[in-house]
Design an enzyme around this catalytic site. Structure first.
Site, PDB file in Angstrom:
ATOM      1  CB  SER A  25      -0.964  -0.020   1.186  1.00 22.80           C
ATOM      2  OG  SER A  25      -1.910  -1.052   1.009  1.00 22.80           O
ATOM      3  CE  LYS A  80      -8.925  -5.980   5.106  1.00 23.12           C
ATOM      4  NZ  LYS A  80      -9.081  -6.507   3.741  1.00 23.12           N
TER       5      LYS A  80
END
Ligand code: ATR
Length: 294
Positions: A25, A80
Site C-alpha cells: 500500500s 478489519k
C-alpha cells in the site's frame, strides 16, 4: 509549479495491521499522490494484536515532523472487523460487511468504508474484462475477505452466487445477512459446503486463507466452466498454486494485484475526493512482483 517552500504540508495516512512490513500500500499510494499531485504521505502502522485501537488513536492524534495531520488509514488483517467499532459512521457497504479497510479521521467523527468489494468488481469488469452481470459466480470463503466483497458482487447483478465455506454455518450467516440485497438485485444466493457447491461457474473467486496455510485449493476443478475466470485474492508466491490449478482446468487464472490497486484507489477517493488513475500503477506493480518472484 510550486517549489518545496510553497508546497502544502502533506496529510498523513498509513496502513494499520499485523503484519504490515510487506504491504504494497505505501508504494501504491505514493504513486497515486505523484499522479494526482495530492499532498499525501503514506506509511506503515504496525499494531500489536491487542493494541489496534490504541495504536490507531495515537496515530490520529500525532503530529508528524514537517508533515500535516494524520487524516486516515487503511486497515488490514486481522483488524478489519475491529475497525468498524472505532468509527462514528459507516458507509452502507462497510455496514453490510461489518468490516472496514478504510478509516477517515473526520473532526466530527471517524468514518469507515470497505473498498475491497468495489476494488474486486472493478478488477473483474475493467482489467479482466469479464461481465459480472448475468454470470454464475462462486465465492469461496466466509471470513473477513469474503464478507467485504459479497455486497458489491451482488450489486453487480450476477444470475447466481454460491458462497461456499469449510464451516457451512459461517457461509449461511453471511448469506442470511445479504438475502435482502440479493433479492433486490434478482440474484439467486445460496450457501454451500466446499464439497457440494455445484459446478460449471463462469467466475470463481477464492477468498480463503487456504493458500497462505500451504493447503490445496479447497474446491474441485469441476466448479470451473471451460474458459472461466478463476481469481485468487492473494498475489505473488501465495497465489501460484491457485493459478496452476486454474490453468490445469482450462480457466483463466488471475491473482489479487488488480483488486489490491483498485481497492487502494477507492480508499484514495474516500479520503481525497478524487479517483487516481490505476492502469500504469497496476502494470508497474505486476512487473515489480514478477521480478521478485523469479
Ligand atoms: P480473512 O479475513 O482473510 O478472510 P479469516 O476471517 O480467518 O481471514 O477467514 C479465512 C477463510 O479461509 C475462512 O473462510 C476459512 O474457512 P473457515 O470459516 O471454515 O475457517 C478459510 N480457510 C482457511 N484455511 C482453509 C483451508 N485450509 N481450507 C479451506 N478453507 C480455509
Amino acid at each position: 509549479m510550486k517549489d518545496r517552500a510553497d508546497a502544502p504540508a502533506r496529510d498523513r495516512y498509513a496502513v494499520a495491521g499485523h503484519p504490515v512490513e510487506h504491504s504494497r500500500s505505501p508504494s501504491i499510494h505514493a504513486r497515486f499522490a505523484a499522479l494526482t499531485g495530492e499532498p499525501v504521505d503514506y506509511g506503515r502502522l504496525p499494531c500489536p494484536l491487542d493494541g489496534f485501537a490504541a495504536t490507531v488513536r495515537a496515530f490520529a492524534a500525532s503530529t508528524g515532523a514537517g508533515l500535516g495531520p494524520a487524516r486516515g488509514c487503511n486497515v488490514t488483517v486481522p483488524f478489519k472487523f475491529e475497525a468498524v467499532t472505532l468509527a462514528a459512521g459507516l458507509t452502507p457497504r462497510a455496514a453490510l460487511a461489518q468490516a472496514a479497510n478504510t478509516l477517515r479521521f473526520d473532526a466530527e467523527g471517524w468514518q469507515a468504508d470497505n473498498t475491497d468489494g468495489a476494488g474486486l468488481v472493478r478488477d473483474i469488469t475493467v482489467h479482466a474484462g469479464v461481465a459480472l452481470q448475468g454470470a454464475r459466480l462462486l465465492l469461496v470463503g466466509a471470513g473477513g475477505a469474503a464478507s467485504g466483497v459479497l455486497g458489491p458482487l451482488l450489486e453487480a447483478g450476477p444470475q447466481r452466487l454460491v458462497l461456499a465455506n469449510r464451516s457451512p454455518d459461517k457461509a449461511r450467516t453471511l448469506v442470511d445477512r445479504h438475502a435482502a440485497l440479493a433479492a433486490q438485485h434478482g440474484v439467486a444466493l445460496h450457501a454451500a459446503p466446499l464439497d457440494a457447491c455445484g459446478d460449471g461457474f463462469d467466475i470463481v473467486v477464492n477468498a480463503t486463507a487456504a493458500s497462505l496455510a500451504g493447503a490445496a485449493v479447497p474446491v474441485s476443478g469441476r466448479v470451473l466452466h471451460p474458459g472461466a475466470l478463476a481469481l485468487d485474492m492473494m498475489y505473488g508466491p501465495a497465489a501460484q498454486g491457485f493459478l496452476h490449478w486454474a490453468a490445469a482446468h482450462g480457466a483463466h487464472g488471475r491473482d489479487g494485484l488488480g483488486m489490491l490497486v483498485e481497492q487502494a484507489a477507492e480508499s484514495f477517493r474516500f479520503w481525497r475526493g478524487m479517483r487516481p488513475p490505476t492502469d500504469a500503477v497496476l502494470a508497474e506493480l505486476r512487473a515489480a512482483v514478477a521480478g521478485e518472484s523469479t
